[in-house]
Design a protein around this motif. Structure first.
Motif, PDB file in Angstrom:
ATOM      1  N   ARG A  84     -39.208  25.843 -34.323  1.00  0.00           N
ATOM      2  CA  ARG A  84     -37.781  25.554 -34.903  1.00  0.00           C
ATOM      3  C   ARG A  84     -36.409  26.494 -34.322  1.00  0.00           C
ATOM      4  O   ARG A  84     -35.671  26.176 -33.976  1.00  0.00           O
ATOM      5  N   LEU A  87     -35.906  26.300 -31.080  1.00  0.00           N
ATOM      6  CA  LEU A  87     -35.073  24.948 -30.497  1.00  0.00           C
ATOM      7  C   LEU A  87     -33.615  25.095 -31.495  1.00  0.00           C
ATOM      8  O   LEU A  87     -32.795  24.631 -30.579  1.00  0.00           O
ATOM      9  N   ASP A  88     -33.572  25.787 -32.474  1.00  0.00           N
ATOM     10  CA  ASP A  88     -32.347  25.918 -33.061  1.00  0.00           C
ATOM     11  C   ASP A  88     -31.372  26.683 -31.968  1.00  0.00           C
ATOM     12  O   ASP A  88     -30.156  26.476 -32.012  1.00  0.00           O
ATOM     13  N   GLN A  90     -31.892  27.054 -28.833  1.00  0.00           N
ATOM     14  CA  GLN A  90     -31.380  26.383 -27.776  1.00  0.00           C
ATOM     15  C   GLN A  90     -30.174  25.214 -27.819  1.00  0.00           C
ATOM     16  O   GLN A  90     -29.443  25.016 -27.053  1.00  0.00           O
ATOM     17  N   ARG A  91     -30.442  24.639 -29.157  1.00  0.00           N
ATOM     18  CA  ARG A  91     -29.436  23.667 -29.308  1.00  0.00           C
ATOM     19  C   ARG A  91     -27.928  24.390 -29.616  1.00  0.00           C
ATOM     20  O   ARG A  91     -27.006  23.752 -29.285  1.00  0.00           O
ATOM     21  N   ASP A  92     -28.069  25.549 -30.162  1.00  0.00           N
ATOM     22  CA  ASP A  92     -26.690  26.300 -30.486  1.00  0.00           C
ATOM     23  C   ASP A  92     -26.130  26.721 -28.853  1.00  0.00           C
ATOM     24  O   ASP A  92     -24.980  26.695 -28.875  1.00  0.00           O
ATOM     25  N   LEU A  94     -26.856  25.128 -26.302  1.00  0.00           N
ATOM     26  CA  LEU A  94     -26.232  23.981 -25.548  1.00  0.00           C
ATOM     27  C   LEU A  94     -24.924  23.596 -26.415  1.00  0.00           C
ATOM     28  O   LEU A  94     -24.022  22.969 -25.539  1.00  0.00           O
ATOM     29  N   GLU A  95     -24.859  23.559 -27.516  1.00  0.00           N
ATOM     30  CA  GLU A  95     -23.537  23.192 -28.137  1.00  0.00           C
ATOM     31  C   GLU A  95     -22.600  24.249 -27.689  1.00  0.00           C
ATOM     32  O   GLU A  95     -21.126  23.754 -27.531  1.00  0.00           O
ATOM     33  N   ARG A  98     -21.499  23.123 -24.183  1.00  0.00           N
ATOM     34  CA  ARG A  98     -20.699  21.787 -24.397  1.00  0.00           C
ATOM     35  C   ARG A  98     -19.341  22.145 -24.773  1.00  0.00           C
ATOM     36  O   ARG A  98     -18.289  21.699 -24.106  1.00  0.00           O
TER      37      ARG A  98
END
Length: 191
Positions: A84, A87-88, A90-92, A94-95, A98
């Motif tokens: 997790r 993933l967090d 990676q999400r950060d 990616l954000e 972006r």
């Protein structure tokens, strides 16, 4: 009346006499029964002890299996937590990418419009600037004598700078034409 203590003693003695009886056989029967009862009791005690040992062994196995299951559960939860976190992250990332992309697109589009407008403004101001420079230019007025001298020099020079080379006028071309027509007519007359 007979005192209570004495009557109880008589009853107990009577009961013992009835139970023990007068013969040897009932004693032997009672002792056999008590021996069988004692053997059954011992057998039941052994079975109970064996059963308790099995229950204790089963309980120990159950506790060990429960402890192992809990340890596996903790390990799985740690792995899940680390996944997790990954993933967090990676999400950060990616954000963040972006946001950077959106920001760069915003600034690129804004910069394109600004550059285009600045170019248009420069193109519009360029003729005005040239006119302003020409109007602002302070030069001494040229006298009529200087202009006349420049024109005379240009007219008298072999290669004029101000005026293009002049062609001869029609009146100057007429004598040549006239002489060529006279020659043609004399040739016709002679023939």
């Amino acid at each position: 009346m007979i005192p209570l203590k004495q009557s109880l003693a008589v009853i107990v003695i009577g009961l013992l006499a009835v139970m023990s009886g007068c013969e040897d056989e009932p004693d032997q029967r009672i002792s056999e029964l008590s021996e069988r009862y004692a053997e059954r009791q011992a057998e039941q005690s052994r079975q109970t002890v064996a059963l308790q040992q099995e229950v204790a062994a089963g309980s120990r196995e159950l506790v060990a299996a429960d402890a192992q299951a809990r340890q596996e559960l903790v390990t799985i939860q740690r792995e899940l937590h680390s996944q997790r976190e990954g993933l967090d992250q990676q999400r950060d990332r990616l954000e963040q990418e972006r946001r950077e992309l959106a920001s760069s697109r915003y600034w690129e589009s804004l910069l394109g419009v600004v550059i285009q407008n600045l170019g248009l403004i420069v193109l519009c101001l360029l003729p005005l600037t040239i006119c302003w420079l020409l109007l602002r230019q302070t030069s001494e007025p040229v006298s009529d004598q200087e202009v006349a001298e420049l024109l005379l020099n240009d007219l008298t020079s072999d290669e004029p700078q101000l005026w293009p080379q002049q062609r001869p006028l029609l009146s100057e071309q007429t004598p040549e034409i006239a002489s060529s027509t006279e020659a043609d007519s004399s040739v016709h007359l002679n023939s």
